[in-house]
Scaffold this motif. Structure first.
Motif, PDB file in Angstrom:
ATOM      1  N   ASP A 267       9.757  -5.915  15.975  1.00 51.29           N
ATOM      2  CA  ASP A 267       8.335  -5.582  16.119  1.00 51.29           C
ATOM      3  C   ASP A 267       7.962  -4.388  15.251  1.00 51.29           C
ATOM      4  O   ASP A 267       6.917  -4.367  14.603  1.00 51.29           O
TER       5      ASP A 267
ATOM      6  N   THR B 243       7.790  -5.378  11.586  1.00 49.73           N
ATOM      7  CA  THR B 243       6.548  -6.118  11.318  1.00 49.73           C
ATOM      8  C   THR B 243       5.366  -5.162  11.235  1.00 49.73           C
ATOM      9  O   THR B 243       4.539  -5.256  10.323  1.00 49.73           O
ATOM     10  N   ARG B 244       5.287  -4.229  12.163  1.00 47.93           N
ATOM     11  CA  ARG B 244       4.171  -3.275  12.158  1.00 47.93           C
ATOM     12  C   ARG B 244       4.216  -2.365  10.939  1.00 47.93           C
ATOM     13  O   ARG B 244       3.193  -2.056  10.344  1.00 47.93           O
TER      14      ARG B 244
ATOM     15  N   LYS C 173       2.900  -4.105   7.934  1.00 44.71           N
ATOM     16  CA  LYS C 173       1.432  -4.137   7.950  1.00 44.71           C
ATOM     17  C   LYS C 173       0.854  -2.788   7.532  1.00 44.71           C
ATOM     18  O   LYS C 173      -0.107  -2.725   6.762  1.00 44.71           O
ATOM     19  N   VAL C 174       1.449  -1.715   8.027  1.00 41.08           N
ATOM     20  CA  VAL C 174       0.969  -0.375   7.668  1.00 41.08           C
ATOM     21  C   VAL C 174       1.188  -0.115   6.177  1.00 41.08           C
ATOM     22  O   VAL C 174       0.312   0.431   5.498  1.00 41.08           O
TER      23      VAL C 174
END
Length: 113
Positions: free
Chosen positions: A60, A63-64, A67-68
C-alpha cells in the motif's frame, strides 16, 4: 493471538499415574492451565499473519508513494513551464525598456545639440 490448548483432566491423570494424590494432581494441572491462560505467547501462525499484514502495508505504501511521485513530477513540469514563460515575459519587457531607453537617449541628444 491464539491460545495453547491444555487438557487439565489429561494432566491430572498423568500426575496421578506418576504417584501424586488426586488433589495434588488437580491443583498442579489447574495452576498450569491458569498460567497458560494468562500467557500472551505468539504462535508461528500469529507471526506469519503479522508478516502478511506488514507485506500488505508495504505494498500500500509503495502504491501511495508512486502516486505522490507522479504528482510531484506533474508539479515540477508545471513550475518549469511557468518559469519558462516568466523568463520569456521578463526578457520581452526588459527588451522593450532598453529599446525605449535607447530611443529616449537618442531624442535627448538630438534636442540638446
Amino acid at each position: 493471538m491464539s491460545q495453547m490448548a491444555f487438557d487439565t483432566l489429561q494432566a491430572s491423570e498423568a500426575l496421578e499415574t506418576a504417584g501424586m494424590s488426586r488433589e495434588q494432581a488437580r491443583a498442579i494441572s489447574l495452576i498450569v492451565r491458569r498460567s497458560h491462560e494468562v500467557a500472551d505467547v505468539a504462535t508461528k501462525a500469529d507471526i506469519a499473519e503479522v508478516k502478511r499484514d506488514i507485506a500488505d502495508v508495504r505494498k500500500d505504501m509503495d502504491t501511495r508513494f508512486e502516486k505522490v511521485d507522479a504528482q510531484f513530477a506533474d508539479i515540477r513540469k508545471d513550475m518549469d513551464n511557468k518559469l519558462e514563460k516568466l523568463g520569456l515575459s521578463l526578457t520581452i519587457k526588459m527588451g522593450g525598456m532598453i529599446g525605449f531607453l535607447v530611443v529616449s537617449i537618442g531624442l535627448m541628444l538630438k534636442y540638446l545639440r
